[in-house]
Design a protein around this motif. Sequence first.
Motif, short mmCIF file in Angstrom:
data_model
loop_
_atom_site.label_atom_id
_atom_site.label_comp_id
_atom_site.label_asym_id
_atom_site.label_seq_id
_atom_site.Cartn_x
_atom_site.Cartn_y
_atom_site.Cartn_z
N ALA A 179 -1.04 -5.39 -0.03
CA ALA A 179 -1.13 -4.04 0.88
C ALA A 179 -2.52 -3.20 1.01
O ALA A 179 -3.01 -3.20 0.17
N GLN A 233 -3.74 0.70 2.82
CA GLN A 233 -3.54 1.92 3.55
C GLN A 233 -4.80 2.23 4.47
O GLN A 233 -5.69 2.36 3.71
N ASP A 235 -1.37 5.07 7.36
CA ASP A 235 -0.78 3.87 7.96
C ASP A 235 -0.86 2.78 6.91
O ASP A 235 -1.71 2.53 6.27
N HIS A 292 -0.06 -1.02 5.96
CA HIS A 292 -0.11 -2.42 6.27
C HIS A 292 0.37 -3.52 5.06
O HIS A 292 -0.60 -3.14 4.11
N ASP A 293 1.28 -4.29 5.31
CA ASP A 293 1.53 -5.14 3.79
C ASP A 293 1.79 -6.46 4.30
O ASP A 293 1.30 -6.94 5.53
N LEU A 343 -0.43 -8.90 3.68
CA LEU A 343 -1.68 -9.27 4.39
C LEU A 343 -2.22 -10.43 3.96
O LEU A 343 -1.97 -11.02 2.92
N ILE A 372 -6.60 -6.02 12.48
CA ILE A 372 -6.21 -4.51 12.02
C ILE A 372 -7.49 -3.66 12.36
O ILE A 372 -7.27 -2.64 13.04
#
Length: 176
Positions: free
Chosen positions: A142, A144, A148, A150-151, A153, A161
Amino acid sequence: MSPKKTKAEPLSVFSPELAARFDALVQKYPASRSALIPMLLYAQDEVGYLSDAVVAEIAHRIGITELEVRNVATYYSMLRFKPAGKYNIQVCTNISCMLRGAYEVYERFREELGVGPDGVTADGLFSLEEVECIGACCWAPAIQVNYDFHDELKPDLVPGILGAYRNRVQDKGENA
């Protein structure tokens, strides 16, 4: 009769809104020192990092030394003393993320952005840092970006992204 002289208030490095928020925070706590961490976080959000002027003003506002402010601030990895990009990318490389490919994701960000560790892109849009934990172990790896998450990945998701954040700037007509 001569005009009454008043002592001018020193100029603040903060917006009037944030200065008022700080005044309220100091009044909220029985000991003004308890407002230190929220003040540091709010200041970093507004200024971008904890400059010498930020540290000095916060110390003055709560009646402690600049050294005491720095001693607290250096303990927390989310606080920084140098400018970051408009979008600060934090790649978690703690054990859960590391075991699921965080270093590969981190390296892909470095390649795409053309920056080294703790680097900032030339346009000031992105900064990249490796962090210990962002509390998303179940969805590793993950990152940040500012606030925000985002996991789950994979390196091939990195260009998308970055593109999404570049589009935010273009859509809003903002500068980096």
